[in-house]
Design an enzyme around this catalytic site. Sequence first.
Site, PDB file in Angstrom:
ATOM      1  CB  SER A 283      27.726  32.074  36.633  1.00 13.96           C
ATOM      2  OG  SER A 283      26.708  31.235  36.106  1.00 13.96           O
TER       3      SER A 283
ATOM      4  CD  GLU B 200      33.092  23.875  37.522  1.00 16.62           C
ATOM      5  OE1 GLU B 200      33.383  24.895  36.907  1.00 16.62           O
ATOM      6  OE2 GLU B 200      32.739  22.832  36.962  1.00 16.62           O
TER       7      GLU B 200
ATOM      8  CG  HIS C 182      32.076  19.658  34.234  1.00 18.48           C
ATOM      9  ND1 HIS C 182      30.726  19.793  33.996  1.00 18.48           N
ATOM     10  CD2 HIS C 182      32.584  20.909  34.260  1.00 18.48           C
ATOM     11  CE1 HIS C 182      30.437  21.081  33.863  1.00 18.48           C
ATOM     12  NE2 HIS C 182      31.553  21.790  34.032  1.00 18.48           N
TER      13      HIS C 182
ATOM     14  CE  LYS D 109      30.745  24.096  30.703  1.00 13.90           C
ATOM     15  NZ  LYS D 109      29.588  24.365  31.544  1.00 13.90           N
TER      16      LYS D 109
ATOM     17  N   GLY E 158      26.485  27.774  34.228  1.00 15.49           N
ATOM     18  CA  GLY E 158      25.734  28.149  33.027  1.00 15.49           C
ATOM     19  C   GLY E 158      24.419  28.845  33.305  1.00 15.49           C
TER      20      GLY E 158
ATOM     21  CG  ASN F 169      34.830  22.974  30.376  1.00 15.09           C
ATOM     22  OD1 ASN F 169      34.983  22.457  29.268  1.00 15.09           O
ATOM     23  ND2 ASN F 169      34.009  22.482  31.284  1.00 15.09           N
TER      24      ASN F 169
ATOM     25  CD  GLU G  10      28.189  21.028  31.637  1.00 14.00           C
ATOM     26  OE1 GLU G  10      29.088  20.804  30.815  1.00 14.00           O
ATOM     27  OE2 GLU G  10      27.888  22.171  32.024  1.00 14.00           O
TER      28      GLU G  10
END
Length: 247
Positions: A210, A166, A94, A12, A172, A10, A96
């Site tokens: 990660s 996730e 996701h 992003k 991240g 991904n 985010e």
Amino acid sequence: MPKKSIIAGNWKMNLTLTEVHDFFQQLSLPPQCPHKIILAPQAPLIPIVTNHVQKLPISVAAQNCSFEKKGAFTGEVSAEVLASLGVEYVILGHSERRQYFAENEDLLSKKIRQCLESKLSVIYCIGETLTERNSGQLQNVLKRQLTCLTEFSQSNQWEQLILAYEPVWAIGTGQVASLEQVQEVHQFIQSTFKDSYPHVNLPPILYGGSVNALNAQDLFTLPAVAGFLVGGASLKPKDFSTILSVQ
Ligand code: PGA
């Protein structure tokens, strides 16, 4: 027998047009890579990536799509148009998007429906924040996030669904979940599925958060892990290639 696995990168909101060209120049896939490989660029770069992967065993994913089929929705991208560009997968749910764009289960089930109707597979992400984990909410949060799959459990499009666990606190941050935590949650998701949808096949469950060139092999040995959704490390061709060599 090697497990049937999926490794998705991904990107992003990273990699410019020039950087995408550089990425493919530097990418060297491990020989006879047993994994289904997927890359998710920013939407306008999808045709560029589709072109690059024409002769490679790599599929293209979108990072989002509209909840509607077509019409007056300025700025949106429809599942139908993504499919027509050669996209095969869409990442939905996701953290985010849940965090910055307030996406909830109602909206996500509409987006999933659009994808499935356009014959796109969905990588549906779920995961808890650290506060939710620390307050004992982990299982409730995951169950709530999974509710938007219920309406598809009777359909013949069920096989187009892939899950990605996730944990938000691992995305991240460099703080990967421990092997025990990953195995435990993947098993919980599996048993929730078996209870809720006993008549359907269990979708593959990827781990994300990660994942990098150093920890991927250990994570991959976990029986309940069917592959990875990789963020940061998928931007670096060498690291991504190392992750693709896990077996
Ligand atoms: P990360 O991102 O690998 O950079 O933690 C994972 C993801 O957001 O899918």
